[in-house]
Design a protein around this motif. Structure first.
Motif, PDB file in Angstrom:
ATOM      1  N   ALA A 101       0.842  -1.202   0.000  1.00 18.99           N
ATOM      2  CA  ALA A 101       0.000   0.000   0.000  1.00 18.99           C
ATOM      3  C   ALA A 101       0.876   1.251   0.000  1.00 18.99           C
ATOM      4  CB  ALA A 101      -0.934  -0.003   1.209  1.00 18.99           C
ATOM      5  N   LEU A 102       1.942   1.249   0.797  1.00 19.53           N
ATOM      6  CA  LEU A 102       2.876   2.384   0.780  1.00 19.53           C
ATOM      7  C   LEU A 102       3.507   2.540  -0.594  1.00 19.53           C
ATOM      8  CD1 LEU A 102       4.827   2.041   4.165  1.00 19.53           C
ATOM      9  CD2 LEU A 102       3.207   3.835   3.523  1.00 19.53           C
ATOM     10  N   ASN A 103       3.891   1.417  -1.176  1.00 21.83           N
ATOM     11  CA  ASN A 103       4.501   1.423  -2.511  1.00 21.83           C
ATOM     12  C   ASN A 103       3.540   2.049  -3.534  1.00 21.83           C
ATOM     13  OD1 ASN A 103       6.566   0.716  -4.433  1.00 21.83           O
ATOM     14  ND2 ASN A 103       5.300  -1.006  -5.054  1.00 21.83           N
ATOM     15  N   ASP A 104       2.263   1.648  -3.468  1.00 21.84           N
ATOM     16  CA  ASP A 104       1.268   2.169  -4.411  1.00 21.84           C
ATOM     17  C   ASP A 104       0.915   3.633  -4.105  1.00 21.84           C
ATOM     18  OD1 ASP A 104       1.265  -0.314  -5.579  1.00 21.84           O
ATOM     19  OD2 ASP A 104      -0.576  -0.976  -4.582  1.00 21.84           O
ATOM     20  N   ARG A 105       0.763   3.944  -2.818  1.00 22.22           N
ATOM     21  CA  ARG A 105       0.353   5.291  -2.424  1.00 22.22           C
ATOM     22  C   ARG A 105       1.379   6.341  -2.850  1.00 22.22           C
ATOM     23  NH1 ARG A 105      -0.102   5.106   3.322  1.00 22.22           N
ATOM     24  NH2 ARG A 105      -1.937   3.858   2.917  1.00 22.22           N
ATOM     25  N   TYR A 106       2.640   6.023  -2.698  1.00 20.15           N
ATOM     26  CA  TYR A 106       3.682   6.993  -3.013  1.00 20.15           C
ATOM     27  C   TYR A 106       4.311   6.762  -4.387  1.00 20.15           C
ATOM     28  CZ  TYR A 106       3.051   8.340   1.800  1.00 20.15           C
ATOM     29  OH  TYR A 106       2.496   8.765   2.975  1.00 20.15           O
ATOM     30  N   ALA A 107       3.709   5.887  -5.155  1.00 21.43           N
ATOM     31  CA  ALA A 107       4.111   5.621  -6.537  1.00 21.43           C
ATOM     32  C   ALA A 107       5.603   5.320  -6.674  1.00 21.43           C
ATOM     33  CB  ALA A 107       3.711   6.777  -7.446  1.00 21.43           C
TER      34      ALA A 107
ATOM     35  N   PHE B  43       8.148  -0.033  -6.913  1.00 19.36           N
ATOM     36  CA  PHE B  43       9.115  -1.089  -6.651  1.00 19.36           C
ATOM     37  C   PHE B  43       8.518  -2.424  -7.042  1.00 19.36           C
ATOM     38  CE2 PHE B  43      10.808   1.705  -3.030  1.00 19.36           C
ATOM     39  CZ  PHE B  43      11.860   2.182  -3.797  1.00 19.36           C
ATOM     40  N   SER B  44       9.303  -3.266  -7.657  1.00 25.10           N
ATOM     41  CA  SER B  44       8.835  -4.619  -7.972  1.00 25.10           C
ATOM     42  C   SER B  44       8.835  -5.443  -6.685  1.00 25.10           C
ATOM     43  CB  SER B  44       9.766  -5.269  -8.995  1.00 25.10           C
ATOM     44  OG  SER B  44      11.026  -5.556  -8.406  1.00 25.10           O
ATOM     45  N   ASP B  45       8.211  -6.605  -6.747  1.00 26.53           N
ATOM     46  CA  ASP B  45       8.182  -7.502  -5.599  1.00 26.53           C
ATOM     47  C   ASP B  45       9.606  -7.873  -5.189  1.00 26.53           C
ATOM     48  OD1 ASP B  45       6.671  -9.207  -3.719  1.00 26.53           O
ATOM     49  OD2 ASP B  45       7.610 -10.848  -4.842  1.00 26.53           O
ATOM     50  N   LYS B  46      10.471  -8.126  -6.161  1.00 22.87           N
ATOM     51  CA  LYS B  46      11.866  -8.493  -5.875  1.00 22.87           C
ATOM     52  C   LYS B  46      12.608  -7.332  -5.211  1.00 22.87           C
ATOM     53  CE  LYS B  46      11.502 -12.513  -7.846  1.00 22.87           C
ATOM     54  NZ  LYS B  46      10.199 -12.947  -7.401  1.00 22.87           N
ATOM     55  N   THR B  47      12.375  -6.134  -5.677  1.00 20.16           N
ATOM     56  CA  THR B  47      13.019  -4.961  -5.083  1.00 20.16           C
ATOM     57  C   THR B  47      12.545  -4.766  -3.650  1.00 20.16           C
ATOM     58  OG1 THR B  47      13.183  -3.927  -7.256  1.00 20.16           O
ATOM     59  CG2 THR B  47      13.429  -2.478  -5.347  1.00 20.16           C
ATOM     60  N   LEU B  48      11.251  -4.974  -3.419  1.00 22.04           N
ATOM     61  CA  LEU B  48      10.720  -4.851  -2.061  1.00 22.04           C
ATOM     62  C   LEU B  48      11.327  -5.900  -1.132  1.00 22.04           C
ATOM     63  CD1 LEU B  48       6.994  -3.966  -2.750  1.00 22.04           C
ATOM     64  CD2 LEU B  48       8.724  -2.512  -1.681  1.00 22.04           C
ATOM     65  N   HIS B  49      11.461  -7.137  -1.633  1.00 24.69           N
ATOM     66  CA  HIS B  49      12.112  -8.176  -0.823  1.00 24.69           C
ATOM     67  C   HIS B  49      13.549  -7.764  -0.507  1.00 24.69           C
ATOM     68  CE1 HIS B  49       9.373 -11.646  -0.522  1.00 24.69           C
ATOM     69  NE2 HIS B  49       8.786 -11.055  -1.555  1.00 24.69           N
TER      70      HIS B  49
END
Length: 142
Positions: free
Chosen positions: A22-28, A31-37
């Motif tokens: 949600a933070l990733n989407d809210r602040y645009a 990040f990909s799932d791999k980057t988030l991991h």
């Protein structure tokens, strides 16, 4: 019981994942799932490191290397026992039971307790023998 525990852990991780997404989407950030991991596990790992390192340094300064070894071994034993039980569930080669984890960990704890007791006894005997040896060779005893 283990199944409920694992579902509880997965639920917490799922909520954390949802919050981060949600933070990733809210602040645009996009990040990909791999980057988030990469980011999350990297940050969690560094947080653990900064908590653990000062403790290990203090233990090492006080010559408590065995405590550091015990903490590491205990952590690995926990990971191994959980991996075995999860592996049994996934492959169907056995029953995934929390009691198996408890018994495995208790086995390590009791065996380590026996080791520590033997180590203490041997140390006490060595100390006593050194004390006797140094007492016999001193000039006032002759």
């Amino acid at each position: 019981m283990l199944k409920q525990f694992l579902y509880w852990v997965v639920g917490i991780l799922s909520r954390c994942h949802g919050w981060i997404m949600a933070l990733n989407d809210r602040y645009a950030f996009r990040f990909s799932d791999k980057t988030l991991h990469f980011l999350v596990i990297g940050l969690v790992g560094m947080g653990i490191f900064f908590l653990v390192h000062p403790i290990f340094v203090a233990l090492a300064r006080r010559k408590h290397e065995i405590v550091i070894s015990w903490i590491y071994t205990f952590t690995v034993i926990l990971v191994i026992t959980f991996a075995i039980e999860i592996g049994q569930k996934v492959t169907g080669t056995g029953n995934m039971e929390f009691a198996d984890i408890v018994f495995g960990v208790v086995g390590f704890l009791l065996m380590f307790l026996v080791f520590a007791l033997i180590r203490w006894i041997v140390g006490a005997i060595r100390k006593h023998l050194r004390k006797q040896k140094s007492g016999k060779s001193s000039p006032e005893n002759q």
